[in-house]
Design an enzyme around this catalytic site. Structure first.
Site, short mmCIF file in Angstrom:
data_model
loop_
_atom_site.label_atom_id
_atom_site.label_comp_id
_atom_site.label_asym_id
_atom_site.label_seq_id
_atom_site.Cartn_x
_atom_site.Cartn_y
_atom_site.Cartn_z
N ASP A 28 -6.51 -2.17 2.09
CA ASP A 28 -6.82 -1.03 3.03
C ASP A 28 -7.36 -1.56 4.22
OD1 ASP A 28 -7.58 1.64 3.66
OD2 ASP A 28 -9.67 1.17 2.84
N ASP A 44 -9.06 -0.46 7.87
CA ASP A 44 -9.65 0.87 8.43
C ASP A 44 -10.09 0.25 9.92
OD1 ASP A 44 -9.50 2.69 6.37
OD2 ASP A 44 -11.39 1.93 5.47
N ARG A 51 -6.17 0.23 -4.42
CA ARG A 51 -5.23 -0.23 -3.60
C ARG A 51 -5.10 -1.66 -3.44
NH1 ARG A 51 -8.74 3.08 0.42
NH2 ARG A 51 -8.86 4.25 -1.37
N ARG A 59 0.70 -1.36 0.00
CA ARG A 59 0.05 0.08 0.03
C ARG A 59 0.77 1.32 0.04
NH1 ARG A 59 -4.88 1.95 2.35
NH2 ARG A 59 -5.10 4.29 1.47
#
Length: 177
Positions: free
Chosen positions: A102, A104, A99, A89
């Site tokens: 990811d 989160d 991407r 990334r």
């Protein structure tokens, strides 16, 4: 691994839309499970989802995991960013673009945090079916602080394309490099 009684439950969203997206999400789950101070306690199915924001890009594979952790929210954020970097990334300033991975931090217990580095709960999770659907799968009708119940929030997102992948499904997308 046996977690200490002062561990905290955190929810993490995972997504990928470059390369072997399904493999990358599954490998990221394994990386989280192997991380000292974290215990993976639940993981959702994988979901194929339409991109949001920048729509001219491949579909994503998304999932949500629940972890029990003994580190603070900023320490956990650092772990997530390190794992993202390991998976290739790069943060080039483009938001919502393609991407490799990811991760989160969606929620850290019921804490509310607002800083330049971190906002909790995640500021857009309540608007995204690709988060709400897998989150409902592992948490039921959870309440997102400041936003309400998952069951109600999901109803306002039903126009978004989210499809549960069957076990063993592979979503591979082309890389531009």
């Amino acid at each position: 691994m046996k977690m200490s009684p002062d561990s905290v439950v955190a929810l993490i969203g995972l997504g990928s839309n470059l390369g072997l997206a399904t493999d990358q999400v599954e490998q990221a789950m394994a990386a989280l499970a192997d991380e000292p101070g974290l215990e993976l306690t639940a993981k959702s199915s994988l979901y194929r989802t339409a991109p949001m924001g920048v729509v001219d890009q491949p579909d994503f594979v998304n999932a949500v995991v629940r972890v029990s952790c003994t580190m603070g929210c900023y320490g956990l954020l650092g772990v997530l960013q390190r794992i993202e970097k390991y998976f290739g990334r790069t943060r080039d300033g483009e938001r919502f673009g393609p991407r490799t991975l990811d991760l989160d931090l969606l929620m850290y217990s019921d804490q509310i945090v607002s800083s330049p580095q971190l906002e909790l709960p995640h500021p857009r999770m309540h608007e995204r079916l690709f988060v709400l659907e897998p989150l409902t799968e592992i948490e039921g009708d959870l309440t997102i602080p400041g936003h309400g119940y998952l069951s109600v929030l999901r109803q306002s997102c039903l126009d978004q394309r989210v499809q549960r992948l069957t076990a063993g499904a592979v979503l591979e997308v082309a890389r531009d490099d």
